[in-house]
Write an enzyme that holds these catalytic residues in place. Structure first.
Site, mmCIF file in Angstrom:
data_model
loop_
_atom_site.group_PDB
_atom_site.id
_atom_site.type_symbol
_atom_site.label_atom_id
_atom_site.label_comp_id
_atom_site.label_asym_id
_atom_site.label_seq_id
_atom_site.Cartn_x
_atom_site.Cartn_y
_atom_site.Cartn_z
ATOM 1 N N ASP A 116 79.809 2.043 99.795
ATOM 2 C CA ASP A 116 80.952 2.489 99.117
ATOM 3 C C ASP A 116 82.134 1.792 99.437
ATOM 4 O OD1 ASP A 116 82.683 4.195 97.207
ATOM 5 O OD2 ASP A 116 83.150 5.474 98.976
ATOM 6 N N SER A 117 83.422 1.715 99.140
ATOM 7 C CA SER A 117 84.589 1.211 99.494
ATOM 8 C C SER A 117 84.984 1.746 100.848
ATOM 9 C CB SER A 117 85.747 1.233 98.402
ATOM 10 O OG SER A 117 85.877 2.681 98.262
ATOM 11 N N TYR A 174 88.671 0.105 95.945
ATOM 12 C CA TYR A 174 88.075 -0.704 94.948
ATOM 13 C C TYR A 174 88.765 -0.432 93.615
ATOM 14 C CZ TYR A 174 83.969 -2.472 97.733
ATOM 15 O OH TYR A 174 83.136 -3.053 98.795
ATOM 16 N N GLY A 175 89.158 0.779 93.588
ATOM 17 C CA GLY A 175 89.678 1.169 92.228
ATOM 18 C C GLY A 175 91.007 0.457 91.607
ATOM 19 N N CYS A 197 79.355 4.706 94.719
ATOM 20 C CA CYS A 197 80.604 4.382 94.450
ATOM 21 C C CYS A 197 80.590 4.394 92.714
ATOM 22 C CB CYS A 197 81.254 3.159 95.139
ATOM 23 S SG CYS A 197 82.545 2.688 94.477
ATOM 24 N N ASN A 198 81.243 4.692 91.992
ATOM 25 C CA ASN A 198 81.477 4.658 90.744
ATOM 26 C C ASN A 198 81.926 3.228 90.086
ATOM 27 O OD1 ASN A 198 81.478 7.786 90.987
ATOM 28 N ND2 ASN A 198 80.628 7.439 88.873
ATOM 29 N N THR A 199 83.094 3.081 90.660
ATOM 30 C CA THR A 199 83.769 1.778 90.557
ATOM 31 C C THR A 199 82.643 0.455 90.855
ATOM 32 O OG1 THR A 199 85.770 2.670 91.360
ATOM 33 C CG2 THR A 199 85.726 0.278 91.063
ATOM 34 N N GLU A 236 90.873 9.009 102.233
ATOM 35 C CA GLU A 236 90.396 8.158 103.435
ATOM 36 C C GLU A 236 91.421 8.670 104.440
ATOM 37 O OE1 GLU A 236 88.533 5.150 103.651
ATOM 38 O OE2 GLU A 236 87.433 5.875 101.854
ATOM 39 N N CYS A 253 84.488 9.690 90.630
ATOM 40 C CA CYS A 253 84.847 8.551 91.603
ATOM 41 C C CYS A 253 83.911 9.778 92.938
ATOM 42 C CB CYS A 253 86.220 8.716 91.916
ATOM 43 S SG CYS A 253 86.673 7.959 93.417
ATOM 44 N N THR A 254 83.362 8.973 93.660
ATOM 45 C CA THR A 254 82.613 9.501 94.690
ATOM 46 C C THR A 254 83.515 10.291 95.861
ATOM 47 O OG1 THR A 254 82.087 7.523 95.751
ATOM 48 C CG2 THR A 254 80.300 8.444 94.419
ATOM 49 N N HIS A 255 84.775 9.723 95.857
ATOM 50 C CA HIS A 255 85.609 10.438 96.807
ATOM 51 C C HIS A 255 86.059 11.678 96.257
ATOM 52 C CE1 HIS A 255 86.214 6.331 98.456
ATOM 53 N NE2 HIS A 255 86.898 6.844 99.394
HETATM 54 N N1 DGL Z 1 84.369 5.912 95.780
HETATM 55 C C1 DGL Z 1 84.574 4.890 94.752
HETATM 56 C C2 DGL Z 1 84.401 5.376 93.325
HETATM 57 O O1 DGL Z 1 83.489 6.201 93.195
HETATM 58 C C3 DGL Z 1 85.885 4.035 94.783
HETATM 59 C C4 DGL Z 1 87.047 4.354 94.997
HETATM 60 C C5 DGL Z 1 88.069 3.142 95.455
HETATM 61 O O2 DGL Z 1 87.775 2.623 96.321
HETATM 62 O O3 DGL Z 1 88.879 3.075 94.627
HETATM 63 O O4 DGL Z 1 84.917 4.746 92.325
#
Ligand code: DGL
Length: 269
Positions: free
Chosen positions: A9-10, A41-42, A72-74, A151, A183-185
């Protein structure tokens, strides 16, 4: 033989998936890379995210991983097809926002999706909406700043609340009864989301489904461990190990040591 699961993940978001995988598959060792040098990453270009994930996959395989969970979805919507083509021997588990189950379950016909800006731009996401949510109104918000708040370990402070309220209040006014966490966060702030939307709105956390998918794939391959011997978790960050280590009890409920590794000329280690 014990098979190591590689996860990426990011940052800390994929730990929501790690928690579910530990519950489902307590016997499997995991090596998890948080690319905190590049979080979020988004807001990045798809090509850039592809480059990062390719090198991280190479690194995780070199660490002994045999299956890669793109937690990570992105990264999944940006790079999963590309990674499968680049590493044809490696099984991947990826994610896409749970628009399909949400569209099937909604009674009001209005669904809110919270995901990153990059995710909303991809063809993969837009084709999921096109295919599975034709008769449903989809309301989207990319919650600017929310990944950074998470984060930092701020899961319920005033700025985190402000971001979520400004995303969710307009959706509530338009009648959502379901919120998809794309988004996994974001599962880390489910308590706050649920408080804002109230008990009548269902919040879909994709983590258990990803853990089940990982289990299915590993069962197919005959890779599941019998016991829990050697089921260690190795966490590695490309950022500051101390920061994430201090906040780990908040994310996982317990302490773990974290190693750090630097990017050098586009390569890890
Ligand atoms: N956790 C990530 C996701 O699921 C990325 C979040 C990010 O880094 O912007 O999209």
């Amino acid at each position: 033989m014990v098979t190591t699961i590689g996860m990426l993940d990011s940052g800390v978001g994929g730990l929501t998936i790690l928690r579910a995988i530990r519950e489902q598959l307590p016997g499997q060792p995991v090596v998890y890379l948080a690319d905190q040098a590049h979080v979020p990453y988004g807001v990045r270009k798809i090509e850039e995210v592809r480059g990062f994930t390719k090198e991280i996959t190479r690194f995780l395989l070199a660490q002994g991983a045999k299956i890669i969970v793109v937690a990570c979805n992105t990264a999944s919507v940006a790079a999963l097809g590309y990674l499968r083509a680049e590493f044809p021997e490696t099984p991947f588990v990826g994610m896409e926002p749970a628009v399909k189950p949400a569209a099937e379950q909604t009674k009001t016909g209005v669904v809110g999706v919270l995901a990153t800006y990059a995710t909303f731009q991809t063809d993969v996401y837009n084709s999921v909406v096109e295919r599975f949510a034709k008769n449903v109104t989809i309301l989207q918000n990319h919650c600017p700043g929310l990944v950074n708040q998470i984060e930092k370990g701020d899961l319920s402070g005033s700025e985190t609340r402000r971001i979520l309220e400004s995303a969710l209040r307009p959706m509530l006014a338009q009648g959502i009864d379901t919120v998809v966490l794309g988004c996994t966060h974001y599962p880390f702030v489910i308590p706050l989301i649920q408080e804002i939307v109230g008990p009548g709105v269902r919040v879909i956390d994709p983590a258990p489904a990803i853990a089940r998918q990982t289990q299915r794939l590993m069962t197919e391959k005959g890779w599941l461990a019998d016991g829990i011997i050697g089921s260690e978790i190795r966490l590695i960050t490309t950022g500051n190990a101390q920061n994430i280590e201090n906040n780990l009890p908040l994310y996982l409920g317990y302490h773990l040591p974290i190693a750090s590794i630097q990017w050098q000329d586009g390569k890890l280690g």
